[in-house]
Every structure is written in C-alpha cells, then in structure tokens.
Scaffold this active site. Structure first.
Site, PDB file in Angstrom:
ATOM      1  N   TYR A  53       0.816  -1.221   0.000  1.00  0.00           N
ATOM      2  CA  TYR A  53       0.000   0.000   0.000  1.00  0.00           C
ATOM      3  C   TYR A  53       0.844   1.263   0.000  1.00  0.00           C
ATOM      4  O   TYR A  53       0.399   2.303  -0.476  1.00  0.00           O
ATOM      5  CB  TYR A  53      -1.039   0.012   1.124  1.00  0.00           C
ATOM      6  N   LYS A  98     -13.909  15.854  -2.960  1.00  0.00           N
ATOM      7  CA  LYS A  98     -13.455  17.160  -3.423  1.00  0.00           C
ATOM      8  C   LYS A  98     -14.005  18.197  -2.434  1.00  0.00           C
ATOM      9  O   LYS A  98     -15.086  18.755  -2.632  1.00  0.00           O
ATOM     10  CB  LYS A  98     -13.977  17.385  -4.848  1.00  0.00           C
TER      11      LYS A  98
END
Length: 120
Positions: A53, A98
């Site tokens: 990861y 966002k």
C-alpha cells in the site's frame, strides 16, 4: 476475499471544468479499498505476496499531482485501472472527495468499484 484499505490520502490536483479549476490545484481526498486473496501473504509473511500500500499511495500521489482532468469520474476510473494493474488485486473501490467543490457542503465526490477484467 480480503480487503486492505487506505483512508484519507490527500493529493492536490488540477480537476474541474471551470477556468479557475484548470489553473489552481485543489485538494482531493482518496479512500481506497483493495480486495485480494491474502492467503499466500498470511502463510509467507512476505511483502512479495501482498499489496504494497505504500507503493500504491506513491503511484497515486505521483500520477494525480501531475495530471489534469475535467471530471472526477475519469480520474477515479484511471486510478482504479492503475491499482488493477497489480495482478494480485481482484477488485478496487475508489472514493474521491473534493472538499472545496461546493460552497454550502463539506464535500462532493464519487465512489466507484471496478473488478479485474471488467469493461473499464
């Protein structure tokens, strides 16, 4: 199927359809779930048999920080394809937030799921 996850990966990017979004980078937050069979990793206790990861985060950060997209959907799909390029990965769920997209909301975003050998 087992899942490894990454939450809260922050990357500044050029994303959006408006002229100011095409000039100024804005923050994006990635939440990622990567599904794969961990049996071999559990038995071997070796990084060679699992999803790294740290490497995935670096790949995403490098790509997104240097890219430019109109639509968050297209970016999410591209990131999913990048992760699925790791052949051990069977499925990935990408959520991109966002935070500065809407004046009266905490965040806007998208969540997509893609599988190995899918249409996308």
């Amino acid at each position: 199927m087992d899942t490894i996850f990454i939450r809260g990966l922050k990357v500044d990017a050029i994303i959006g359809i408006y002229s100011h979004e095409k000039i100024n980078k804005q923050p994006l937050v990635f939440n990622i779930e990567i599904s794969y069979d961990t049996t071999q990793a559990c038995d071997s206790d070796s990084i060679e048999h699992t999803v790294d990861y740290h490497q995935i985060c670096n790949e995403i950060y490098d790509y997104v920080s240097q890219s430019s997209f109109n639509l968050i959907e297209a970016l999410a799909n591209k990131v999913a394809q990048m992760i699925l390029a790791h052949t051990i990965v069977k499925e990935v769920v990408i959520e991109i937030l966002k935070p500065n997209a809407l004046e009266n909301a905490d965040t806007a975003g998208i969540k997509i799921a893609r599988k190995q050998n899918s249409r996308y």
